[in-house]
Write a protein that holds these residues in place. Structure first.
Motif, PDB file in Angstrom:
ATOM      1  N   LYS A  25      11.620   4.912  13.710  1.00  0.00           N
ATOM      2  CA  LYS A  25      11.093   5.539  12.676  1.00  0.00           C
ATOM      3  C   LYS A  25      11.112   4.888  10.670  1.00  0.00           C
ATOM      4  CE  LYS A  25       9.142   8.756  14.546  1.00  0.00           C
ATOM      5  NZ  LYS A  25       7.265   8.991  14.491  1.00  0.00           N
ATOM      6  N   SER A  26      12.812   4.843  10.883  1.00  0.00           N
ATOM      7  CA  SER A  26      13.031   3.762   9.966  1.00  0.00           C
ATOM      8  C   SER A  26      12.419   2.571   9.523  1.00  0.00           C
ATOM      9  CB  SER A  26      14.383   3.127  10.502  1.00  0.00           C
ATOM     10  OG  SER A  26      15.655   4.542   9.962  1.00  0.00           O
ATOM     11  N   ALA A  27      12.267   2.079  10.595  1.00  0.00           N
ATOM     12  CA  ALA A  27      10.903   0.244  10.753  1.00  0.00           C
ATOM     13  C   ALA A  27      10.017   1.238   9.982  1.00  0.00           C
ATOM     14  CB  ALA A  27      10.872  -0.022  12.493  1.00  0.00           C
ATOM     15  N   VAL A  28       8.850   2.272  10.562  1.00  0.00           N
ATOM     16  CA  VAL A  28       7.829   2.630  10.213  1.00  0.00           C
ATOM     17  C   VAL A  28       8.509   2.516   8.552  1.00  0.00           C
ATOM     18  CG1 VAL A  28       6.053   3.902  10.046  1.00  0.00           C
ATOM     19  CG2 VAL A  28       7.334   3.828  12.176  1.00  0.00           C
ATOM     20  N   LYS A  29       9.700   3.343   8.282  1.00  0.00           N
ATOM     21  CA  LYS A  29       9.951   3.734   6.899  1.00  0.00           C
ATOM     22  C   LYS A  29       9.771   2.551   6.065  1.00  0.00           C
ATOM     23  CE  LYS A  29      11.978   7.032   3.467  1.00  0.00           C
ATOM     24  NZ  LYS A  29      11.866   5.799   2.606  1.00  0.00           N
ATOM     25  N   ILE A  30      10.415   1.229   6.480  1.00  0.00           N
ATOM     26  CA  ILE A  30      10.028   0.179   5.668  1.00  0.00           C
ATOM     27  C   ILE A  30       9.376  -0.531   5.354  1.00  0.00           C
ATOM     28  CG2 ILE A  30      11.633  -1.867   5.732  1.00  0.00           C
ATOM     29  CD1 ILE A  30      14.340  -1.037   6.768  1.00  0.00           C
ATOM     30  N   SER A  31       8.553   0.021   6.275  1.00  0.00           N
ATOM     31  CA  SER A  31       7.031  -0.802   5.712  1.00  0.00           C
ATOM     32  C   SER A  31       5.761   0.249   5.378  1.00  0.00           C
ATOM     33  CB  SER A  31       5.968  -1.116   7.929  1.00  0.00           C
ATOM     34  OG  SER A  31       5.760   0.338   7.982  1.00  0.00           O
TER      35      SER A  31
ATOM     36  N   ASP B  84       7.151   1.979   2.828  1.00  0.00           N
ATOM     37  CA  ASP B  84       7.496   1.460   1.352  1.00  0.00           C
ATOM     38  C   ASP B  84       7.275   0.611   1.162  1.00  0.00           C
ATOM     39  OD1 ASP B  84       9.144   4.113   1.927  1.00  0.00           O
ATOM     40  OD2 ASP B  84      10.769   3.318   2.061  1.00  0.00           O
ATOM     41  N   LEU B  85       7.097  -0.720   1.898  1.00  0.00           N
ATOM     42  CA  LEU B  85       7.233  -2.572   1.180  1.00  0.00           C
ATOM     43  C   LEU B  85       5.178  -2.003   0.819  1.00  0.00           C
ATOM     44  CD1 LEU B  85       8.670  -4.444   3.401  1.00  0.00           C
ATOM     45  CD2 LEU B  85       9.014  -4.498   1.431  1.00  0.00           C
ATOM     46  N   LEU B  86       4.105  -1.530   1.602  1.00  0.00           N
ATOM     47  CA  LEU B  86       3.506  -1.793   1.338  1.00  0.00           C
ATOM     48  C   LEU B  86       2.591  -0.357   0.158  1.00  0.00           C
ATOM     49  CD1 LEU B  86       0.708  -2.604   3.145  1.00  0.00           C
ATOM     50  CD2 LEU B  86       0.809  -0.196   4.002  1.00  0.00           C
ATOM     51  N   SER B  87       3.403   0.347   0.004  1.00  0.00           N
ATOM     52  CA  SER B  87       3.647   0.847  -1.497  1.00  0.00           C
ATOM     53  C   SER B  87       4.088   0.882  -2.566  1.00  0.00           C
ATOM     54  CB  SER B  87       3.743   2.256  -1.172  1.00  0.00           C
ATOM     55  OG  SER B  87       5.276   2.384  -1.101  1.00  0.00           O
ATOM     56  N   ASN B  88       4.756  -0.991  -2.552  1.00  0.00           N
ATOM     57  CA  ASN B  88       5.636  -0.887  -3.964  1.00  0.00           C
ATOM     58  C   ASN B  88       3.963  -1.816  -4.525  1.00  0.00           C
ATOM     59  OD1 ASN B  88       7.101  -3.623  -4.821  1.00  0.00           O
ATOM     60  ND2 ASN B  88       8.898  -2.875  -3.731  1.00  0.00           N
ATOM     61  N   PRO B  89       4.675  -2.041  -5.749  1.00  0.00           N
ATOM     62  CA  PRO B  89       3.397  -2.586  -6.765  1.00  0.00           C
ATOM     63  C   PRO B  89       3.109  -4.428  -6.483  1.00  0.00           C
ATOM     64  CG  PRO B  89       4.928  -1.637  -7.361  1.00  0.00           C
ATOM     65  CD  PRO B  89       5.574  -1.292  -6.234  1.00  0.00           C
ATOM     66  N   LEU B  90       4.391  -5.129  -5.325  1.00  0.00           N
ATOM     67  CA  LEU B  90       4.206  -6.591  -5.474  1.00  0.00           C
ATOM     68  C   LEU B  90       2.855  -6.897  -4.795  1.00  0.00           C
ATOM     69  CD1 LEU B  90       7.983  -7.314  -4.480  1.00  0.00           C
ATOM     70  CD2 LEU B  90       6.716  -8.087  -6.377  1.00  0.00           C
ATOM     71  N   CYS B  91       2.599  -5.860  -3.462  1.00  0.00           N
ATOM     72  CA  CYS B  91       1.825  -6.063  -2.816  1.00  0.00           C
ATOM     73  C   CYS B  91       0.469  -6.200  -3.894  1.00  0.00           C
ATOM     74  CB  CYS B  91       1.399  -4.748  -2.179  1.00  0.00           C
ATOM     75  SG  CYS B  91       2.792  -5.120  -1.225  1.00  0.00           S
ATOM     76  N   GLU B  92      -0.264  -5.382  -4.531  1.00  0.00           N
ATOM     77  CA  GLU B  92      -0.907  -5.228  -5.315  1.00  0.00           C
ATOM     78  C   GLU B  92      -1.151  -6.634  -5.425  1.00  0.00           C
ATOM     79  OE1 GLU B  92      -0.896  -1.793  -7.951  1.00  0.00           O
ATOM     80  OE2 GLU B  92      -0.586  -0.523  -6.242  1.00  0.00           O
ATOM     81  N   GLN B  93      -0.190  -7.248  -6.113  1.00  0.00           N
ATOM     82  CA  GLN B  93      -0.269  -8.409  -6.873  1.00  0.00           C
ATOM     83  C   GLN B  93      -0.473  -9.883  -6.481  1.00  0.00           C
ATOM     84  OE1 GLN B  93       3.468  -8.475  -9.835  1.00  0.00           O
ATOM     85  NE2 GLN B  93       2.994  -6.237 -10.212  1.00  0.00           N
ATOM     86  N   ASP B  94      -0.144  -9.469  -5.160  1.00  0.00           N
ATOM     87  CA  ASP B  94      -0.369 -11.507  -4.072  1.00  0.00           C
ATOM     88  C   ASP B  94      -1.253 -10.634  -2.633  1.00  0.00           C
ATOM     89  OD1 ASP B  94       0.341 -13.303  -2.872  1.00  0.00           O
ATOM     90  OD2 ASP B  94       2.350 -13.188  -3.409  1.00  0.00           O
TER      91      ASP B  94
ATOM     92  N   MET C 238       0.452  -9.682   4.349  1.00  0.00           N
ATOM     93  CA  MET C 238       1.383  -9.926   5.211  1.00  0.00           C
ATOM     94  C   MET C 238       2.074  -8.722   5.663  1.00  0.00           C
ATOM     95  SD  MET C 238       5.418 -12.061   4.208  1.00  0.00           S
ATOM     96  CE  MET C 238       3.859 -14.010   4.574  1.00  0.00           C
ATOM     97  N   VAL C 239       2.458  -7.571   4.476  1.00  0.00           N
ATOM     98  CA  VAL C 239       2.544  -6.319   4.852  1.00  0.00           C
ATOM     99  C   VAL C 239       2.445  -5.445   5.512  1.00  0.00           C
ATOM    100  CG1 VAL C 239       3.571  -3.885   3.542  1.00  0.00           C
ATOM    101  CG2 VAL C 239       4.588  -6.119   2.741  1.00  0.00           C
ATOM    102  N   THR C 240       0.961  -5.314   5.098  1.00  0.00           N
ATOM    103  CA  THR C 240      -0.276  -5.026   6.075  1.00  0.00           C
ATOM    104  C   THR C 240       0.097  -4.819   7.255  1.00  0.00           C
ATOM    105  OG1 THR C 240      -1.190  -4.726   4.166  1.00  0.00           O
ATOM    106  CG2 THR C 240      -2.506  -4.163   6.075  1.00  0.00           C
TER     107      THR C 240
END
Length: 226
Positions: A30-36, A38-48, A54-56
């Protein structure tokens, strides 16, 4: 009986350890799913776009991992933890049977001592009457003890020797569950590696790249030491 007491302790400990293991597996997944996530919702993903891809891929892999992990945990619960729990539930009645045998033994010894006391006395009429009464009291208690004792002597070794036949299927199932899970994990992470890995870069090279970038960040005036 000593071996059975040890078996009871070991069964309870194993049941507790298996529960802790599956709880840890679920928490990790569950922690691994939450980490991915959280990364997916990070604004960095929208810019790159590359980082987003990669995060998807990571998020998809973590969700697949979580699904297989849940299947593994459910199987272990059903085929290992529950049988351990059921096996442990037998011991209270076994311990009670031993306790009843011990109580009967004490009654037997008390009445036997009473008979022996009268047998040692001078055989007068009153003494013979008391001796006869004591023997009559002793007979059913002796028979009851012998029956309880015989039953335990016959059944306790059978119960103890049955442990292997009982637990072997559970541990086979545990091994199979782990094999299936880690086989799937190998596939999942192999697919993930193909999607995100940069060919030709070793872990040492990536570490050097990160250190170089971190050094550039540390050189900025806003993070420099005063």
């Amino acid at each position: 009986y000593g071996k059975l007491q040890q078996l009871e302790d070991q069964t309870k400990k194993l049941q507790k350890d298996m529960k802790k293991s599956t709880d840890a597996d679920v928490a990790m997944s569950k922690s691994a799913v939450k980490i991915s996530s959280d990364l997916l919702s990070n604004p960095l993903c929208e810019q790159d776009p590359n980082f987003l891809a990669m995060v998807t891929a990571l998020d998809t892999a973590m969700k697949r991992m979580d699904s297989f992990n849940q299947e593994k945990v459910n199987q272990i619960q059903k085929t290992v933890i529950e049988p351990l729990k059921k096996f442990s539930s037998v011991f209270p009645s076994l311990n009670m049977a031993v306790k009843r045998r011990e109580q009967t033994l004490q009654d037997y010894k008390r009445l036997q001592s009473k008979v022996e006391k009268y047998e040692e006395k001078e055989k007068t009429g009153p003494i013979l009457a008391k001796l006869h009464q004591a023997r009559e009291e002793l007979r059913p208690v002796k028979e009851d003890f012998e029956a309880k004792n015989k039953q335990l002597l016959e059944e306790m070794p059978k119960f103890y020797s049955s442990r292997i036949d009982y637990f072997e299927p559970s541990f086979e199932s545990l091994i199979r569950a782990q094999v299936v899970y880690y086989t799937e994990m190998h596939k999942i992470f192999s697919d993930l590696t193909e999607q995100i890995d940069e060919p030709g870069l070793t872990d040492e090279q990536r570490e050097k790249e990160n250190e170089a970038k971190l050094s550039e960040l540390r050189a900025l005036s806003i993070v420099a030491d005063d």
